[in-house]
Design a protein around this motif. Structure first.
Motif, PDB file in Angstrom:
ATOM      1  N   VAL A  63       0.774  -1.221  -0.271  1.00 54.23           N
ATOM      2  CA  VAL A  63      -0.065   0.473  -0.037  1.00 54.23           C
ATOM      3  C   VAL A  63       0.838   1.051  -0.288  1.00 54.23           C
ATOM      4  O   VAL A  63       1.886   0.974   0.708  1.00 54.23           O
ATOM      5  CB  VAL A  63      -1.375   0.166   1.232  1.00 54.23           C
ATOM      6  N   ASP A  64       0.787   2.268  -1.259  1.00 49.59           N
ATOM      7  CA  ASP A  64       1.390   3.130  -1.319  1.00 49.59           C
ATOM      8  C   ASP A  64       0.647   4.747  -0.111  1.00 49.59           C
ATOM      9  O   ASP A  64      -0.361   4.837  -0.148  1.00 49.59           O
ATOM     10  CB  ASP A  64       1.571   4.315  -2.519  1.00 49.59           C
ATOM     11  N   LEU A  65       1.308   4.328   1.397  1.00 50.28           N
ATOM     12  CA  LEU A  65       0.625   5.162   2.423  1.00 50.28           C
ATOM     13  C   LEU A  65       1.025   6.016   1.977  1.00 50.28           C
ATOM     14  O   LEU A  65       0.019   7.370   2.640  1.00 50.28           O
ATOM     15  CB  LEU A  65       1.404   4.975   3.482  1.00 50.28           C
ATOM     16  N   ALA A  66       1.350   6.945   1.236  1.00 49.63           N
ATOM     17  CA  ALA A  66       1.361   8.347   0.274  1.00 49.63           C
ATOM     18  C   ALA A  66       1.031   9.230  -0.021  1.00 49.63           C
ATOM     19  O   ALA A  66       0.063   9.834   0.192  1.00 49.63           O
ATOM     20  CB  ALA A  66       2.954   8.551  -0.499  1.00 49.63           C
ATOM     21  N   LYS A  67      -0.094   7.690  -0.794  1.00 51.68           N
ATOM     22  CA  LYS A  67      -1.090   8.057  -1.708  1.00 51.68           C
ATOM     23  C   LYS A  67      -2.237   7.841  -0.993  1.00 51.68           C
ATOM     24  O   LYS A  67      -3.539   8.517  -1.369  1.00 51.68           O
ATOM     25  CB  LYS A  67      -1.172   7.227  -2.632  1.00 51.68           C
ATOM     26  N   CYS A  68      -2.330   7.099   0.123  1.00 53.73           N
ATOM     27  CA  CYS A  68      -3.074   6.724   0.518  1.00 53.73           C
ATOM     28  C   CYS A  68      -4.349   7.758   1.488  1.00 53.73           C
ATOM     29  O   CYS A  68      -3.455   8.442   1.910  1.00 53.73           O
ATOM     30  CB  CYS A  68      -3.133   5.343   1.576  1.00 53.73           C
ATOM     31  N   GLN A  69      -5.543   7.793   1.186  1.00 56.03           N
ATOM     32  CA  GLN A  69      -5.919   8.613   1.362  1.00 56.03           C
ATOM     33  C   GLN A  69      -6.993   8.100   2.933  1.00 56.03           C
ATOM     34  O   GLN A  69      -8.067   9.368   3.397  1.00 56.03           O
ATOM     35  CB  GLN A  69      -6.899   9.547   0.449  1.00 56.03           C
ATOM     36  N   ASP A  70      -6.780   6.832   2.967  1.00 60.62           N
ATOM     37  CA  ASP A  70      -8.070   6.821   4.619  1.00 60.62           C
ATOM     38  C   ASP A  70      -9.016   6.184   4.609  1.00 60.62           C
ATOM     39  O   ASP A  70     -10.700   6.650   5.006  1.00 60.62           O
ATOM     40  CB  ASP A  70      -7.323   6.982   5.619  1.00 60.62           C
ATOM     41  N   HIS A  71      -9.717   6.604   2.872  1.00 61.67           N
ATOM     42  CA  HIS A  71     -11.264   6.308   2.430  1.00 61.67           C
ATOM     43  C   HIS A  71     -12.184   4.569   3.054  1.00 61.67           C
ATOM     44  O   HIS A  71     -13.023   5.428   3.529  1.00 61.67           O
ATOM     45  CB  HIS A  71     -11.621   6.122   0.964  1.00 61.67           C
ATOM     46  N   GLY A  72     -10.853   3.714   3.313  1.00 65.64           N
ATOM     47  CA  GLY A  72     -11.143   2.543   4.045  1.00 65.64           C
ATOM     48  C   GLY A  72     -12.636   1.867   2.923  1.00 65.64           C
ATOM     49  O   GLY A  72     -12.688   0.704   3.201  1.00 65.64           O
ATOM     50  N   GLN A  73     -12.306   2.094   1.581  1.00 62.90           N
ATOM     51  CA  GLN A  73     -13.397   1.024   1.057  1.00 62.90           C
ATOM     52  C   GLN A  73     -12.076   0.027   0.577  1.00 62.90           C
ATOM     53  O   GLN A  73     -13.127  -1.223   0.504  1.00 62.90           O
ATOM     54  CB  GLN A  73     -12.936   2.001  -0.881  1.00 62.90           C
ATOM     55  N   CYS A  74     -11.651  -0.895   0.642  1.00 60.46           N
ATOM     56  CA  CYS A  74     -10.219  -1.145   1.047  1.00 60.46           C
ATOM     57  C   CYS A  74     -11.021  -2.690   2.184  1.00 60.46           C
ATOM     58  O   CYS A  74     -11.007  -3.562   1.867  1.00 60.46           O
ATOM     59  CB  CYS A  74      -9.103  -1.399   0.900  1.00 60.46           C
ATOM     60  N   ALA A  75     -11.190  -1.947   3.270  1.00 62.42           N
ATOM     61  CA  ALA A  75     -11.095  -2.229   4.451  1.00 62.42           C
ATOM     62  C   ALA A  75     -12.975  -2.763   4.841  1.00 62.42           C
ATOM     63  O   ALA A  75     -13.659  -4.360   4.585  1.00 62.42           O
ATOM     64  CB  ALA A  75     -11.159  -1.762   5.848  1.00 62.42           C
ATOM     65  N   ILE A  76     -13.465  -2.125   3.180  1.00 61.23           N
ATOM     66  CA  ILE A  76     -14.905  -2.745   3.179  1.00 61.23           C
ATOM     67  C   ILE A  76     -14.793  -3.797   2.314  1.00 61.23           C
ATOM     68  O   ILE A  76     -15.878  -5.025   2.343  1.00 61.23           O
ATOM     69  CB  ILE A  76     -16.014  -1.494   2.429  1.00 61.23           C
ATOM     70  N   ALA A  77     -13.919  -3.991   1.415  1.00 61.05           N
ATOM     71  CA  ALA A  77     -14.304  -5.060   0.361  1.00 61.05           C
ATOM     72  C   ALA A  77     -13.132  -6.018   0.795  1.00 61.05           C
ATOM     73  O   ALA A  77     -14.062  -7.596   0.184  1.00 61.05           O
ATOM     74  CB  ALA A  77     -13.180  -4.512  -0.927  1.00 61.05           C
ATOM     75  N   ALA A  78     -12.437  -5.971   1.352  1.00 62.04           N
ATOM     76  CA  ALA A  78     -11.375  -6.957   2.361  1.00 62.04           C
ATOM     77  C   ALA A  78     -11.315  -7.091   3.580  1.00 62.04           C
ATOM     78  O   ALA A  78     -10.246  -6.234   3.928  1.00 62.04           O
ATOM     79  CB  ALA A  78     -10.116  -7.703   1.690  1.00 62.04           C
ATOM     80  N   PRO A  79     -12.697  -7.337   4.480  1.00 61.39           N
ATOM     81  CA  PRO A  79     -12.195  -6.927   5.884  1.00 61.39           C
ATOM     82  C   PRO A  79     -11.419  -7.891   6.982  1.00 61.39           C
ATOM     83  O   PRO A  79     -10.545  -7.379   7.666  1.00 61.39           O
ATOM     84  CB  PRO A  79     -13.650  -7.076   6.348  1.00 61.39           C
ATOM     85  N   ALA A  80     -11.170  -8.612   6.007  1.00 64.52           N
ATOM     86  CA  ALA A  80     -10.306  -9.611   6.504  1.00 64.52           C
ATOM     87  C   ALA A  80      -8.556  -9.436   6.452  1.00 64.52           C
ATOM     88  O   ALA A  80      -7.948 -10.294   7.305  1.00 64.52           O
ATOM     89  CB  ALA A  80     -10.562 -11.227   6.171  1.00 64.52           C
ATOM     90  N   VAL A  81      -8.522  -8.858   5.753  1.00 59.77           N
ATOM     91  CA  VAL A  81      -6.888  -7.591   5.069  1.00 59.77           C
ATOM     92  C   VAL A  81      -6.876  -6.298   5.694  1.00 59.77           C
ATOM     93  O   VAL A  81      -5.884  -6.439   6.009  1.00 59.77           O
ATOM     94  CB  VAL A  81      -6.811  -8.498   3.716  1.00 59.77           C
ATOM     95  N   PHE A  82      -7.248  -5.922   5.404  1.00 60.57           N
ATOM     96  CA  PHE A  82      -7.539  -3.993   5.179  1.00 60.57           C
ATOM     97  C   PHE A  82      -9.101  -4.163   6.819  1.00 60.57           C
ATOM     98  O   PHE A  82      -9.672  -4.591   6.936  1.00 60.57           O
ATOM     99  CB  PHE A  82      -7.769  -3.619   4.113  1.00 60.57           C
ATOM    100  N   ARG A  83      -8.026  -3.187   7.381  1.00 61.04           N
ATOM    101  CA  ARG A  83      -9.053  -2.051   8.578  1.00 61.04           C
ATOM    102  C   ARG A  83      -8.655  -0.702   8.687  1.00 61.04           C
ATOM    103  O   ARG A  83      -6.461  -0.625   8.990  1.00 61.04           O
ATOM    104  CB  ARG A  83      -9.234  -2.977   9.957  1.00 61.04           C
ATOM    105  N   MET A  84      -9.275  -0.054  10.069  1.00 62.38           N
ATOM    106  CA  MET A  84      -9.405   1.162   9.736  1.00 62.38           C
ATOM    107  C   MET A  84      -8.623   0.866  10.872  1.00 62.38           C
ATOM    108  O   MET A  84      -8.942   0.637  12.446  1.00 62.38           O
ATOM    109  CB  MET A  84     -10.320   2.084   9.355  1.00 62.38           C
ATOM    110  N   ASP A  85      -7.055   1.647  11.675  1.00 60.76           N
ATOM    111  CA  ASP A  85      -7.114   1.643  13.201  1.00 60.76           C
ATOM    112  C   ASP A  85      -7.932   2.725  14.113  1.00 60.76           C
ATOM    113  O   ASP A  85      -8.896   3.172  13.267  1.00 60.76           O
ATOM    114  CB  ASP A  85      -5.538   1.925  13.990  1.00 60.76           C
ATOM    115  N   ASP A  86      -7.832   2.752  15.392  1.00 58.14           N
ATOM    116  CA  ASP A  86      -9.037   3.843  16.271  1.00 58.14           C
ATOM    117  C   ASP A  86      -8.649   5.148  15.614  1.00 58.14           C
ATOM    118  O   ASP A  86      -9.250   5.610  15.847  1.00 58.14           O
ATOM    119  CB  ASP A  86      -8.185   3.388  17.632  1.00 58.14           C
TER     120      ASP A  86
END
Length: 62
Positions: free
Chosen positions: A5-28
């Motif tokens: 994941v290119d964290l410089a590009k990532c804007q934390d929209h969270g769409q990945c966490a919805i699509a693949a919750p076993a792999v991606f999640r948003m922290d506190d």
């Protein structure tokens, strides 16, 4: 499979966490956390997560 994941590009929209919750999640703090080496059984969900990322910050390597 390796996920980069290119964290410089990532804007934390969270769409990945919805699509693949076993792999991606948003922290506190609302930042993306991911499993960089998920099981291949997650491939379809990870590919969907990469596709729905609005800034295309997810790269999948074999």
């Amino acid at each position: 499979m390796q996920i980069i994941v290119d964290l410089a590009k990532c804007q934390d929209h969270g769409q990945c966490a919805i699509a693949a919750p076993a792999v991606f999640r948003m922290d506190d703090e609302g930042r993306l956390v991911h499993d960089a080496h998920p099981d291949d059984a997650q491939r379809a969900a990870v590919e969907e997560a990469a596709d729905v990322c609005p800034v295309q910050a997810i790269l999948i390597k074999d």
